[in-house]
Design a protein around this motif. Structure first.
Motif, PDB file in Angstrom:
ATOM      1  N   GLY A 184       0.796  -1.218   0.000  1.00 37.94           N
ATOM      2  CA  GLY A 184       0.000   0.000   0.000  1.00 37.94           C
ATOM      3  C   GLY A 184       0.827   1.265   0.000  1.00 37.94           C
ATOM      4  N   ARG A 185       1.152   1.754   1.176  1.00 37.40           N
ATOM      5  CA  ARG A 185       1.904   3.018   1.269  1.00 37.40           C
ATOM      6  C   ARG A 185       3.279   2.925   0.610  1.00 37.40           C
ATOM      7  NH1 ARG A 185      -1.355   2.724   5.655  1.00 37.40           N
ATOM      8  NH2 ARG A 185      -2.488   4.633   6.202  1.00 37.40           N
ATOM      9  N   LEU A 186       3.947   1.802   0.748  1.00 35.27           N
ATOM     10  CA  LEU A 186       5.266   1.637   0.132  1.00 35.27           C
ATOM     11  C   LEU A 186       5.153   1.392  -1.373  1.00 35.27           C
ATOM     12  CD1 LEU A 186       8.350   1.354   0.538  1.00 35.27           C
ATOM     13  CD2 LEU A 186       7.986  -1.098   0.867  1.00 35.27           C
ATOM     14  N   PHE A 206       9.089  -3.852  -5.030  1.00 29.49           N
ATOM     15  CA  PHE A 206       9.513  -3.523  -6.394  1.00 29.49           C
ATOM     16  C   PHE A 206       8.645  -2.424  -7.012  1.00 29.49           C
ATOM     17  CE2 PHE A 206      10.841  -7.902  -5.588  1.00 29.49           C
ATOM     18  CZ  PHE A 206      12.189  -7.798  -5.847  1.00 29.49           C
ATOM     19  N   ARG A 207       7.804  -1.793  -6.195  1.00 30.79           N
ATOM     20  CA  ARG A 207       6.961  -0.659  -6.583  1.00 30.79           C
ATOM     21  C   ARG A 207       5.932  -1.018  -7.655  1.00 30.79           C
ATOM     22  NH1 ARG A 207       9.552   0.069  -2.688  1.00 30.79           N
ATOM     23  NH2 ARG A 207      10.634   1.991  -2.053  1.00 30.79           N
ATOM     24  N   LEU A 223      -1.482   2.864  -6.260  1.00 32.49           N
ATOM     25  CA  LEU A 223      -2.821   2.273  -6.302  1.00 32.49           C
ATOM     26  C   LEU A 223      -3.599   2.536  -5.013  1.00 32.49           C
ATOM     27  CD1 LEU A 223      -2.033  -1.112  -8.091  1.00 32.49           C
ATOM     28  CD2 LEU A 223      -2.867   1.032  -9.080  1.00 32.49           C
ATOM     29  N   LEU A 224      -2.904   2.649  -3.886  1.00 38.60           N
ATOM     30  CA  LEU A 224      -3.584   2.960  -2.626  1.00 38.60           C
ATOM     31  C   LEU A 224      -4.262   4.318  -2.697  1.00 38.60           C
ATOM     32  CD1 LEU A 224      -4.207   2.391   0.387  1.00 38.60           C
ATOM     33  CD2 LEU A 224      -2.005   3.462   0.922  1.00 38.60           C
ATOM     34  N   ASP A 260      -2.601  -3.505   3.171  1.00 38.65           N
ATOM     35  CA  ASP A 260      -1.321  -3.900   3.751  1.00 38.65           C
ATOM     36  C   ASP A 260      -1.590  -4.974   4.801  1.00 38.65           C
ATOM     37  OD1 ASP A 260       0.725  -2.446   2.466  1.00 38.65           O
ATOM     38  OD2 ASP A 260       0.124  -0.633   3.505  1.00 38.65           O
ATOM     39  N   THR A 261      -1.003  -6.142   4.614  1.00 41.96           N
ATOM     40  CA  THR A 261      -1.282  -7.274   5.495  1.00 41.96           C
ATOM     41  C   THR A 261      -0.151  -7.484   6.494  1.00 41.96           C
ATOM     42  OG1 THR A 261      -0.172  -8.895   4.090  1.00 41.96           O
ATOM     43  CG2 THR A 261      -2.482  -8.388   3.579  1.00 41.96           C
TER      44      THR A 261
END
Length: 325
Positions: A33-35, A39-40, A45-46, A56-57
């Motif tokens: 999510g935030r990151l 590998f981007r 998308l978040l 994010d799990t």
């Protein structure tokens, strides 16, 4: 309409389009999510789709897959990211003992449209558990579809086709190919998800591979062309099911075959391809089918991976051997 994109951005665009087209598609994984993922691939998308669709799990692969199974039962189409290939084993039981068997167990009354994205392979200067090729485990498991793109255009379309499938799909992404750019046709897919394809024509021998190995085979074919040899290259693309038509058709034309992959040679996908060629194209063969793969040892330290992984020289050595018959 076409664009020049690296595979990572093509996958991102494919995920975005699938999420725009179907509100039931959601993403889940560690740091996606935030990151935006290690590998981007899920970058941005978040902010577009929010925390309810880009989750994010916890660091628990078994929990990721188990939660995805529950979401699929409720009508969602989850796309799970396994951060690195070697981290998939904590979720192995959920994938092979549960996900792969549930549709059959329920006599087809329930589908499980789950995609599990797995960055895999070496050539990134990393260590074991970050550079492995575990695709054979899953191709050997009935109930799972297993695919792998080798270029950005395939990445863009195959991820959408995988998400649209009502069956579980293991989607292996060659991380060494994340950043080289290629042309992406945004208008329409060139082929279906489970289709093999000849990506370079030739007459003297057939080189067969998938994922990260396709670029190596194309490089080997280019070197061979400078030496007066014409090598045909087939991108398998789908490891389960395998589309045998282009593979067998190529071997029937050239009479010789070299099968290559980054995974260890012993009991790899190459063994199945070699056996099927021998069974179904035996009378076309002028030489034994030769396999080229990594050595049958655990993945080595980063400084040794160039010695461990097959390269163009090892492929061309196999070509020399098959042409010697």
């Amino acid at each position: 309409m076409t664009q020049q994109l690296p595979l990572a951005r093509a996958l991102n665009a494919g995920l975005r389009r699938a999420m725009e087209d179907d509100p039931k598609v959601l993403l889940m994984g560690e740091d996606i999510g935030r990151l935006g993922g290690v590998f981007r691939v899920t970058d941005g998308l978040l902010s577009t789709f929010g925390e309810e669709r880009v989750l994010d799990t916890p660091l628990a692969e078994s929990g990721i897959v188990g939660a995805a199974i529950g979401l699929a039962l409720r009508g969602y189409r989850p796309v799970c990211e396994i951060q690195f290939d070697g981290f998939i084993y904590p979720g192995f039981d959920q994938i092979t003992s549960q996900l792969a068997k549930l549709t059959n167990r329920l006599e087809g009354t329930q589908s499980f449209p789950i995609v599990i994205r797995v960055p895999y392979g070496g050539h990134i200067g990393s260590i074991e558990h970050h550079s492995e090729s575990p695709e054979t485990y899953f191709a050997h498991t009935p109930g799972l579809r297993v695919v792998t793109p080798s270029n950005p255009n395939d990445g863009y379309w195959m991820i959408q086709q995988a998400i649209a499938s009502n069956d579980p799909v293991m989607f292996f992404e060659p991380k060494s190919r994340y950043w080289p750019k290629g042309e992406v046709d945004l208008a329409a897919p060139s082929v279906d998800l489970h289709v093999s394809r000849v990506v370079r024509p030739g007459t003297d021998a057939t080189l067969i591979g998938y994922g990260p190995m396709v670029s190596v085979l194309l490089a080997a074919a280019e070197i061979a062309a400078g030496e007066g040899r014409s090598l045909e290259v087939v991108d398998v693309r789908s490891l389960s099911p395998i589309d045998w038509g282009p593979i067998l058709g190529s071997v029937e034309k050239t009479g010789r075959a070299v099968v290559a992959h980054e995974a260890p040679t012993f009991l790899g996908i190459g063994a199945e391809i070699a056996a099927t060629i021998q069974e179904r194209a035996f009378y076309s063969l002028e030489a034994p089918v030769i396999r080229v793969g990594a050595f049958d040892v655990p993945y080595p330290p980063a400084k040794l991976e160039k010695l461990y992984l097959p390269d163009a020289d090892r492929v061309l050595d196999a070509v020399d051997r098959t042409l010697a018959y």
